[in-house]
Motif scaffolding. Structure first.
Motif, PDB file in Angstrom:
ATOM      1  N   CYS A  54      30.614  27.339  68.388  1.00 31.57           N
ATOM      2  CA  CYS A  54      29.698  27.055  67.264  1.00 31.57           C
ATOM      3  C   CYS A  54      30.395  27.804  66.098  1.00 31.57           C
ATOM      4  N   SER A  55      30.256  26.952  64.849  1.00 29.71           N
ATOM      5  CA  SER A  55      30.800  27.438  63.638  1.00 29.71           C
ATOM      6  C   SER A  55      29.957  28.333  63.178  1.00 29.71           C
ATOM      7  N   TYR A  56      29.089  28.795  63.365  1.00 34.59           N
ATOM      8  CA  TYR A  56      28.189  29.995  62.973  1.00 34.59           C
ATOM      9  C   TYR A  56      27.295  30.698  64.146  1.00 34.59           C
ATOM     10  N   LEU A  57      26.113  30.223  64.275  1.00 32.94           N
ATOM     11  CA  LEU A  57      25.306  30.873  65.328  1.00 32.94           C
ATOM     12  C   LEU A  57      24.477  29.613  66.226  1.00 32.94           C
ATOM     13  N   ARG A  58      24.255  29.871  67.321  1.00 33.68           N
ATOM     14  CA  ARG A  58      23.473  28.987  68.217  1.00 33.68           C
ATOM     15  C   ARG A  58      22.601  29.609  69.388  1.00 33.68           C
ATOM     16  N   ASN A  59      21.654  28.838  69.763  1.00 37.25           N
ATOM     17  CA  ASN A  59      20.895  29.154  70.874  1.00 37.25           C
ATOM     18  C   ASN A  59      20.810  27.928  71.904  1.00 37.25           C
ATOM     19  N   ASN A  60      21.329  28.166  72.800  1.00 36.72           N
ATOM     20  CA  ASN A  60      21.569  26.779  73.849  1.00 36.72           C
ATOM     21  C   ASN A  60      22.210  25.516  73.044  1.00 36.72           C
ATOM     22  N   ASP A  61      21.560  24.584  72.756  1.00 34.26           N
ATOM     23  CA  ASP A  61      22.034  23.359  72.102  1.00 34.26           C
ATOM     24  C   ASP A  61      21.476  23.289  70.621  1.00 34.26           C
ATOM     25  N   MET A  62      20.973  24.525  70.343  1.00 29.67           N
ATOM     26  CA  MET A  62      20.367  24.526  68.872  1.00 29.67           C
ATOM     27  C   MET A  62      21.393  25.269  67.978  1.00 29.67           C
ATOM     28  N   TYR A  63      21.841  24.700  66.894  1.00 25.06           N
ATOM     29  CA  TYR A  63      22.682  25.364  66.309  1.00 25.06           C
ATOM     30  C   TYR A  63      22.203  25.706  64.659  1.00 25.06           C
ATOM     31  N   PHE A  64      22.589  27.026  64.273  1.00 26.81           N
ATOM     32  CA  PHE A  64      22.100  27.479  62.973  1.00 26.81           C
ATOM     33  C   PHE A  64      22.996  27.791  61.991  1.00 26.81           C
ATOM     34  N   GLY A  65      22.438  27.755  60.534  1.00 30.26           N
ATOM     35  CA  GLY A  65      23.059  28.169  59.463  1.00 30.26           C
ATOM     36  C   GLY A  65      22.431  29.250  58.752  1.00 30.26           C
ATOM     37  N   SER A  66      23.232  29.995  57.881  1.00 33.84           N
ATOM     38  CA  SER A  66      22.354  30.827  56.973  1.00 33.84           C
ATOM     39  C   SER A  66      22.061  30.143  55.805  1.00 33.84           C
ATOM     40  N   ASP A  67      21.020  30.372  55.111  1.00 33.35           N
ATOM     41  CA  ASP A  67      20.278  30.092  53.980  1.00 33.35           C
ATOM     42  C   ASP A  67      19.998  31.306  52.791  1.00 33.35           C
ATOM     43  N   SER A  68      20.226  31.277  51.794  1.00 33.92           N
ATOM     44  CA  SER A  68      19.676  32.337  50.755  1.00 33.92           C
ATOM     45  C   SER A  68      18.322  31.835  50.527  1.00 33.92           C
ATOM     46  N   GLU A 109      17.813  36.537  53.152  1.00 36.77           N
ATOM     47  CA  GLU A 109      18.484  35.697  53.686  1.00 36.77           C
ATOM     48  C   GLU A 109      17.582  35.308  54.909  1.00 36.77           C
ATOM     49  N   ILE A 110      17.725  33.966  55.601  1.00 32.58           N
ATOM     50  CA  ILE A 110      16.864  33.337  56.466  1.00 32.58           C
ATOM     51  C   ILE A 110      17.966  32.347  57.391  1.00 32.58           C
ATOM     52  N   ILE A 111      17.830  32.046  58.465  1.00 28.80           N
ATOM     53  CA  ILE A 111      18.482  30.869  59.203  1.00 28.80           C
ATOM     54  C   ILE A 111      17.773  29.786  59.438  1.00 28.80           C
ATOM     55  N   PHE A 112      18.241  28.636  59.224  1.00 28.15           N
ATOM     56  CA  PHE A 112      17.477  27.305  59.695  1.00 28.15           C
ATOM     57  C   PHE A 112      18.433  26.377  60.915  1.00 28.15           C
ATOM     58  N   PRO A 113      17.936  25.572  61.441  1.00 25.02           N
ATOM     59  CA  PRO A 113      19.068  24.505  62.037  1.00 25.02           C
ATOM     60  C   PRO A 113      19.907  24.023  61.219  1.00 25.02           C
ATOM     61  N   LYS A 114      21.125  23.880  61.663  1.00 21.96           N
ATOM     62  CA  LYS A 114      22.258  23.377  60.951  1.00 21.96           C
ATOM     63  C   LYS A 114      22.797  22.076  61.421  1.00 21.96           C
ATOM     64  N   HIS A 115      22.636  21.054  60.885  1.00 19.67           N
ATOM     65  CA  HIS A 115      22.981  19.527  60.978  1.00 19.67           C
ATOM     66  C   HIS A 115      22.898  18.791  59.825  1.00 19.67           C
ATOM     67  N   GLN A 116      23.247  17.475  59.871  1.00 21.16           N
ATOM     68  CA  GLN A 116      23.015  16.451  58.799  1.00 21.16           C
ATOM     69  C   GLN A 116      21.322  16.328  58.498  1.00 21.16           C
ATOM     70  N   GLY A 117      21.412  16.388  57.000  1.00 22.43           N
ATOM     71  CA  GLY A 117      20.011  16.193  56.730  1.00 22.43           C
ATOM     72  C   GLY A 117      19.107  17.199  57.265  1.00 22.43           C
ATOM     73  N   SER A 118      19.835  18.602  57.230  1.00 24.53           N
ATOM     74  CA  SER A 118      19.012  19.905  57.483  1.00 24.53           C
ATOM     75  C   SER A 118      18.056  20.315  56.299  1.00 24.53           C
ATOM     76  N   ILE A 119      17.043  21.205  56.677  1.00 24.33           N
ATOM     77  CA  ILE A 119      15.902  21.662  55.778  1.00 24.33           C
ATOM     78  C   ILE A 119      16.784  22.480  54.466  1.00 24.33           C
ATOM     79  N   ASN A 120      17.897  22.999  54.969  1.00 20.34           N
ATOM     80  CA  ASN A 120      18.564  23.708  54.128  1.00 20.34           C
ATOM     81  C   ASN A 120      19.079  22.761  52.943  1.00 20.34           C
ATOM     82  N   GLN A 121      19.944  21.618  53.296  1.00 23.02           N
ATOM     83  CA  GLN A 121      20.206  20.719  52.443  1.00 23.02           C
ATOM     84  C   GLN A 121      19.047  19.854  51.716  1.00 23.02           C
TER      85      GLN A 121
END
Length: 305
Positions: A54-68, A109-121
């Motif tokens: 994965c590009s950052y972190l993942r748990n099984n099929d759930m991928y995560f990114g960091s968010d400020s 800092e915190i993490i959120f699921p990472k994908h198109q249309g994510s909470i972060n975005q």
């Protein structure tokens, strides 16, 4: 468990990001996220964050990114307000450098699921949220309460993620966000604006300084919570290490009353009862989950135990 790391709550993640966004470029931030949030979940499962495939972190099929969590709103559209702010501050460059030095630490800092249309975005693009963390958290509270909010669609897309925490309290406690809420787990607003109005950013210098100070006060308090949590976590690791030694000693003392493998099965059973996931406990004691599940009933039924 993830390999133990030293958590320095004063570490500025800009320092190892080579001038890029620390949320994607800081290896230390990624390591801290992995270590802090790999732990038992409120729903009884275990969040095991890995960097594998994965590009950052993942748990099984759930991928995560960091968010400020923090935001200084230094946008072009706010240039007039910022000009007024800079007229009040003796040294604007020093003021904002101090802000970023504190904001880009693990408390912010915190993490959120990472994908198109994510909470972060979505929270950054929403005119009713404008990247405000307090309003984002209020939307999350409303999601759990079944109430509407400007982030409904994004939160629903990550329904599987939020189910891990069971309810809003579970989410807040897991990520050590208690200083964002009161004793009734109602969200504290960092800026006194009507909920979900368009462009809910500071409009006066007084509001701007209040916003900055509220964020830094939160980061300071959460950093203390993270330090306290991590000290308890390290103590648990030490105690578990001592327990592992005791397991080996017991095996030597009771040789002939059970195989070494049976002792490891029993040790996994004990670790699970102390809050470790089955997968982590099996990994720690060197047996597979299948071996554990196949043999645990037999081992517990053995009268020599």
């Amino acid at each position: 468990m993830v390999e133990t790391v030293d958590i320095d709550v004063t570490f500025d993640f800009r320092s190892d990001s080579a001038g890029r966004d620390p949320d994607s470029a800081s290896p230390t931030l990624k390591r801290y996220h992995q270590a802090l949030w790999s732990k038992p979940l409120p729903n009884g499962e275990y969040l095991h964050l890995t960097t594998d495939n994965c590009s950052y972190l993942r748990n099984n099929d759930m991928y995560f990114g960091s968010d400020s969590i923090t935001a200084s709103f230094r946008y072009e559209r706010n240039k007039e307000l910022l000009r007024q702010v800079e007229q009040i501050i003796p040294s604007p460059s020093e003021y904002f450098e101090n802000y970023e030095h504190k904001a880009y630490t693990i408390g912010g800092e915190i993490i959120f699921p990472k994908h198109q249309g994510s909470i972060n975005q979505t929270r950054g693009c929403s005119k009713k949220i404008c990247d405000r963390w307090d309003l984002t958290l209020e939307c999350i509270r409303r999601y759990y309460a079944g109430e509407p909010s400007p982030l409904d669609a994004a939160l629903q897309r990550d329904k599987d993620f939020f189910e891990l925490f069971k309810d809003f309290k579970g989410y807040v406690d897991f990520f050590l966000l208690q200083d964002c809420v009161n004793e009734k787990y109602q969200v504290k607003l960092w800026l006194d604006t009507p909920l979900f109005e368009n462009d809910p950013m500071p409009k006066t210098t007084e509001d701007y300084f209040s916003w900055i100070n509220s964020q830094l006060d939160f980061v300071k308090k959460r950093s203390k919570r993270i330090t306290d949590y991590w000290m308890r976590n390290e103590k648990s690791e030490i105690e578990l290490g001592e327990d592992e030694l005791t397991t080996e000693m017991h095996y030597e003392l009771m040789e002939g009353k059970g195989t070494h493998f049976d002792f490891m099965v029993a040790a996994v059973y004990g670790a699970i009862n102390r809050g470790f996931s089955k997968e982590e406990a099996c990994k720690r004691y060197g047996i597979t989950v299948e071996e554990y599940e196949t043999n645990i009933e037999r081992v517990l039924a053995d009268p020599s135990w």
